[in-house]
Design an enzyme around this catalytic site. Structure first.
Site, PDB file in Angstrom:
ATOM      1  CB  CYS A 214      -6.583 -19.956  13.548  1.00 51.49           C
ATOM      2  SG  CYS A 214      -6.479 -20.962  15.103  1.00 51.49           S
ATOM      3  CG  ASP A 215      -8.621 -20.140  10.131  1.00 53.49           C
ATOM      4  OD1 ASP A 215      -7.469 -20.053   9.785  1.00 53.49           O
ATOM      5  OD2 ASP A 215      -9.115 -21.351  10.496  1.00 53.49           O
TER       6      ASP A 215
ATOM      7  CB  CYS B 231      -9.241 -22.040  15.250  1.00 57.32           C
ATOM      8  SG  CYS B 231      -8.254 -20.903  16.127  1.00 57.32           S
TER       9      CYS B 231
END
Ligand code: NDP
Length: 317
Positions: free
Chosen positions: A141-142, A138
Site C-alpha cells: 500500500c505505502d 503494508c
C-alpha cells in the site's frame, strides 16, 4: 438479554471493503442486508492515509474517504448499516443466531463474515505517533511513497520477506530487522531476500524507537540483543511486518479456522463449513490482504448467499 429477536435474510458482519462490497451486491439482489460495522466502521483503511492502488481513483484517495464512498454506495441500494459489535454467535440450526453488543438477538438465513484482520504492531509509542507519517504495516500500500528512499522493515516471516523484496524494487535501500539470528520465512523467500543486493539484514536486532522530526520519520534506534550495542539507522520509512491477527475469535468452535484463526473456505468459494455462512476479506485471506481482493471475495460471498437463498426458496415452493 432482550427477548425481542429480529430476523434478517442476509447479515453482514464487518464494514471494510469486503463487507461493503458484499452489501452492495446483496442489496442490489434485494436481500435487504443488515450490516453491523464493528468497532472500527470502515475497517483498516480508515486508519491509513493515501490509497493509490484501488481501481477507479486515478488521483488516489484518502482511506477514510474511500470507505465513506463505499458506505454511501451500499446504502444507496438499501443496506441497513448499523453501528454494533457481534459478541457471540450460534450456528447450530438452519437459522443462524447472533448477539449484538451482548444484548440484542438477531437471526439470519445467511451470514457474511467480513470481520477483517488487524496488523500486529511492536507497541512503541513512537510507532503510533508516526503511523501514517512514515510508519506503515503494508508495504504494497505505502511503499510507493518511499520511492528512491531508504527504509527499514521489521519481521522475518514470509510477509516481511515478500515485502522487503517488494520495497527493494522501489527504494534505494531496505534495512531488514530480524530479532533472532535466523528467519522464520520459507527457504525460497529467504533466498530471494539474500540475493537482493539492496537489502541489508540486521540479525539479532530489536527496534527501540522510531525517530522523527515531529512530522516525518527520520530514523530508527535499534539494539543488537547479542552485543547490547545501540545504533541509529537513518530511514524515511518504517514498515512493520510481524504478522496479522484475523478478527475471528467469536467464531471459534463454530467455524473451521487455521492455527492463527484465519477462516477456512472451500476452494473457489467463500463457503465455510456451515451452510449459509460465508467468509470473505482478510478474515479468510492471509496471503493477499488487499482492499481490492477483499472487495472481490465480498462480491463472491453475496453472490453465493443469493444463490443459497434462491435454492432454498425454490425447494420450499
Ligand atoms: P509470521 O507469524 O509467520 O511471522 C512473523 C514474524 O515477525 C516472525 O519472524 C517473528 O519473529 C517476527 N516478529 C513477531 N513479533 C515481533 C516483534 N515484536 N519484533 C520483531 N519481530 C517480531 O507472520 P507472516 O505475516 O510473515 O505470515 C503469516 C502466515 O502467512 C504464514 O503462515 C506465512 O507463511 C503466510 N504467508 C505466505 C505468503 C506466501 O505464500 N506468498 C506471503 C505472506 C504470508 P520470530 O521468527 O523471531 O518469531
Amino acid at each position: 438479554m432482550s427477548q425481542e429477536t429480529e430476523h434478517v435474510h442476509c447479515l453482514i458482519i464487518g464494514s471494510g471493503p469486503a463487507g461493503y462490497t458484499a452489501a452492495i451486491y446483496a442489496a442490489r439482489a434485494d436481500l435487504k442486508p443488515v450490516m453491523y460495522t464493528g468497532i472500527v466502521p470502515g475497517g483498516q483503511l480508515t486508519q491509513t492515509t493515501d490509497v493509490e492502488n484501488f481501481p477507479g481513483y486515478p488521483d488516489g484517495v484518502m482511506g477514510p474517504e474511500m470507505m465513506e464512498d463505499i458506505r454511501k454506495q451500499a446504502e444507496r441500494f438499501g443496506t441497513n448499516v448499523r453501528f454494533g459489535y457481534i459478541t457471540s454467535v450460534d450456528f447450530t440450526g438452519p437459522v443462524h443466531k447472533v448477539v449484538v453488543d451482548e444484548h440484542k438477538a438477531v437471526t439470519a438465513d445467511t451470514v457474511i463474515i467480513a470481520t477483517g484482520a488487524s496488523a500486529k504492531w511492536l507497541g512503541l509509542e513512537s510507532e503510533q505517533k508516526y503511523n501514517g507519517f512514515g510508519v506503515s504495516a503494508c508495504a504494497v500500500c505505502d511503499g510507493f511513497f518511499f520511492k528512491g528512499q531508504e527504509v527499514a522493515i521489521v519481521g522475518a516471516g514470509d510477509t516481511a520477506a515478500e515485502e522487503a523484496t517488494y520495497l527493494a524494487k522501489l527504494c534505494k535501500k531496505v534495512h531488514m530487522l530480524v530479532r533472532r539470528d535466523e528467519f522464520r520465512a520459507s527457504k525460497a523467500m529467504v533466498h530471494r531476500v539474500l540475493n537482493t543486493p539492496n537489502i541489508e539484514i540486521h540479525y539479532n536486532t530489536e527496534t527501540k524507537e522510531i525517530l522523527g522530526n515531529g512530522q516525518n520519520v527520520t530514523g530508527i534506534r535499534v539494539l543488537n540483543n547479542q552485543t547490547s550495542e545501540e545504533n541509529t539507522i537513518p530511514v524515511e520509512g518504517f514498515f512493520v511486518a510481524i504478522g496479522h491477527k484475523p478478527n475471528t475469535d467469536i467464531f471459534k468452535g463454530w467455524l473451521e479456522m487455521d492455527e492463527t484463526g484465519y477462516l477456512i473456505t472451500k476452494p473457489d468459494s467463500t463457503e465455510t463449513n456451515i451452510e449459509g455462512v460465508y467468509a470473505c476479506g482478510d478474515a479468510q485471506d492471509k496471503i493477499f490482504r488487499q482492499a481490492v481482493t477483499a472487495a472481490g471475495t465480498g462480491c463472491m460471498a453475496a453472490l453465493e448467499a443469493e444463490r443459497y437463498l434462491a435454492a432454498k426458496e425454490h425447494a420450499v415452493a
